[in-house]
Scaffold this motif. Structure first.
Motif, PDB file in Angstrom:
ATOM      1  N   MET A  31       0.844  -1.208   0.000  1.00 53.00           N
ATOM      2  CA  MET A  31       0.000   0.000   0.000  1.00 53.00           C
ATOM      3  C   MET A  31       0.873   1.250   0.000  1.00 53.00           C
ATOM      4  N   GLN A  32       1.933   1.247   0.812  1.00 50.47           N
ATOM      5  CA  GLN A  32       2.834   2.397   0.840  1.00 50.47           C
ATOM      6  C   GLN A  32       3.507   2.581  -0.530  1.00 50.47           C
ATOM      7  N   LEU A  33       3.925   1.439  -1.142  1.00 53.66           N
ATOM      8  CA  LEU A  33       4.536   1.490  -2.466  1.00 53.66           C
ATOM      9  C   LEU A  33       3.542   2.040  -3.486  1.00 53.66           C
ATOM     10  N   GLN A  34       2.293   1.606  -3.402  1.00 51.31           N
ATOM     11  CA  GLN A  34       1.263   2.105  -4.324  1.00 51.31           C
ATOM     12  C   GLN A  34       1.068   3.607  -4.149  1.00 51.31           C
ATOM     13  N   VAL A  35       1.020   4.088  -2.893  1.00 53.05           N
ATOM     14  CA  VAL A  35       0.868   5.523  -2.619  1.00 53.05           C
ATOM     15  C   VAL A  35       2.066   6.292  -3.188  1.00 53.05           C
ATOM     16  N   ILE A  36       3.270   5.759  -2.985  1.00 57.54           N
ATOM     17  CA  ILE A  36       4.474   6.423  -3.492  1.00 57.54           C
ATOM     18  C   ILE A  36       4.456   6.475  -5.014  1.00 57.54           C
ATOM     19  N   ILE A  37       4.035   5.381  -5.669  1.00 62.00           N
ATOM     20  CA  ILE A  37       3.948   5.354  -7.146  1.00 62.00           C
ATOM     21  C   ILE A  37       2.937   6.387  -7.632  1.00 62.00           C
ATOM     22  N   GLU A  38       1.783   6.479  -6.974  1.00 56.28           N
ATOM     23  CA  GLU A  38       0.764   7.467  -7.359  1.00 56.28           C
ATOM     24  C   GLU A  38       1.295   8.886  -7.162  1.00 56.28           C
ATOM     25  N   GLU A  39       2.003   9.115  -6.055  1.00 56.31           N
ATOM     26  CA  GLU A  39       2.574  10.443  -5.814  1.00 56.31           C
ATOM     27  C   GLU A  39       3.622  10.767  -6.874  1.00 56.31           C
ATOM     28  N   ARG A  40       4.471   9.759  -7.212  1.00 55.89           N
ATOM     29  CA  ARG A  40       5.475   9.953  -8.251  1.00 55.89           C
ATOM     30  C   ARG A  40       4.806  10.307  -9.573  1.00 55.89           C
ATOM     31  N   ASP A  41       3.771   9.563  -9.952  1.00 59.69           N
ATOM     32  CA  ASP A  41       3.072   9.832 -11.205  1.00 59.69           C
ATOM     33  C   ASP A  41       2.420  11.218 -11.190  1.00 59.69           C
ATOM     34  N   GLY A  42       1.857  11.581 -10.050  1.00 63.04           N
ATOM     35  CA  GLY A  42       1.247  12.911  -9.921  1.00 63.04           C
ATOM     36  C   GLY A  42       2.298  14.013 -10.049  1.00 63.04           C
ATOM     37  N   LEU A  43       3.472  13.788  -9.437  1.00 63.28           N
ATOM     38  CA  LEU A  43       4.551  14.778  -9.549  1.00 63.28           C
ATOM     39  C   LEU A  43       5.060  14.881 -10.984  1.00 63.28           C
ATOM     40  N   ARG A  44       5.166  13.732 -11.658  1.00 64.42           N
ATOM     41  CA  ARG A  44       5.591  13.763 -13.072  1.00 64.42           C
ATOM     42  C   ARG A  44       4.594  14.547 -13.914  1.00 64.42           C
ATOM     43  N   GLU A  45       3.323  14.285 -13.678  1.00 65.45           N
ATOM     44  CA  GLU A  45       2.273  14.998 -14.419  1.00 65.45           C
ATOM     45  C   GLU A  45       2.337  16.492 -14.113  1.00 65.45           C
ATOM     46  N   GLY A  46       2.534  16.815 -12.838  1.00 64.09           N
ATOM     47  CA  GLY A  46       2.647  18.220 -12.448  1.00 64.09           C
ATOM     48  C   GLY A  46       3.867  18.877 -13.073  1.00 64.09           C
ATOM     49  N   MET A  47       4.998  18.143 -13.098  1.00 64.44           N
ATOM     50  CA  MET A  47       6.205  18.682 -13.724  1.00 64.44           C
ATOM     51  C   MET A  47       5.979  18.906 -15.217  1.00 64.44           C
ATOM     52  N   ASP A  48       5.284  17.994 -15.854  1.00 62.96           N
ATOM     53  CA  ASP A  48       4.979  18.136 -17.277  1.00 62.96           C
ATOM     54  C   ASP A  48       4.113  19.365 -17.521  1.00 62.96           C
ATOM     55  N   MET A  49       3.112  19.533 -16.669  1.00 58.46           N
ATOM     56  CA  MET A  49       2.233  20.709 -16.800  1.00 58.46           C
ATOM     57  C   MET A  49       3.029  22.000 -16.580  1.00 58.46           C
ATOM     58  N   LEU A  50       3.914  21.985 -15.571  1.00 50.02           N
ATOM     59  CA  LEU A  50       4.744  23.169 -15.323  1.00 50.02           C
ATOM     60  C   LEU A  50       5.688  23.444 -16.489  1.00 50.02           C
ATOM     61  N   TRP A  51       6.237  22.392 -17.082  1.00 49.17           N
ATOM     62  CA  TRP A  51       7.126  22.572 -18.217  1.00 49.17           C
ATOM     63  C   TRP A  51       6.367  23.165 -19.401  1.00 49.17           C
ATOM     64  N   GLN A  52       5.162  22.647 -19.642  1.00 52.45           N
ATOM     65  CA  GLN A  52       4.345  23.193 -20.727  1.00 52.45           C
ATOM     66  C   GLN A  52       3.985  24.651 -20.451  1.00 52.45           C
ATOM     67  N   GLU A  53       3.654  24.970 -19.215  1.00 50.48           N
ATOM     68  CA  GLU A  53       3.335  26.349 -18.837  1.00 50.48           C
ATOM     69  C   GLU A  53       4.556  27.247 -19.031  1.00 50.48           C
ATOM     70  N   GLN A  54       5.717  26.734 -18.652  1.00 48.39           N
ATOM     71  CA  GLN A  54       6.947  27.514 -18.843  1.00 48.39           C
ATOM     72  C   GLN A  54       7.194  27.761 -20.330  1.00 48.39           C
TER      73      GLN A  54
END
Length: 161
Positions: A31-54
């Protein structure tokens, strides 16, 4: 043998309890690994959105910068054009002042008299001399604004009303 069976059952119970605890720990880790994977994916998506915004903001900044550069160039052109026109206006003002001074001098100077020929009928007076033109446009003539059709019409009789 009874004691050995009891010890074996106790060891088996302890082993089963340990396996249950390990399974719970494994589920918890999963469960902790699943939460970490979801957080990682969310951060990647957020970084992608920030890169596109930049990228969008960088492009917009470049467009605005190009617009200001273009406006600055146009302003410089208009300032240069204004200065040229101001200089041309000053030349026209100087020319006008000089022409007015010459006209004023011609008004105050005595007219030149031509030699009079004896004749039976009086000759019409000679036309006035042309006004001097200084620095005027080439090709100007004194009668540029006058009509050339005055000889085609008869003078009106003053008795007919």
């Amino acid at each position: 043998i009874g004691e050995a069976d009891d010890i074996e059952r106790q060891n088996e119970t302890i082993f089963i309890e340990e396996r249950k605890q390990e399974a719970l720990n494994n589920e918890d880790a999963q469960m902790q690994l699943q939460v970490i994977i979801e957080e990682r994916d969310g951060l990647r998506e957020g970084m992608d959105m920030l890169w596109q915004e930049q990228q969008r903001v960088t492009e917009e900044l470049e467009n605005v910068s190009n617009g200001y550069t273009h406006l600055s160039d146009r302003l410089s052109e208009k300032i240069e054009e204004y200065q040229e026109r101001e200089e041309q206006l000053q030349q026209y003002d100087n020319l006008l002042r000089m022409l007015q001074e010459n006209a004023e001098k011609n008004r105050h100077s005595p007219p030149t008299t031509a030699a009079v020929k004896p004749s039976k009928s009086p000759d019409p007076p000679p036309p006035p001399p042309p006004a001097p033109v200084a620095n005027g446009p080439a090709g100007d003539t004194d009668d540029a604004d006058s009509s050339h059709y005055s000889a085609d019409f008869e003078d009106p009789d003053e008795d007919e009303n």
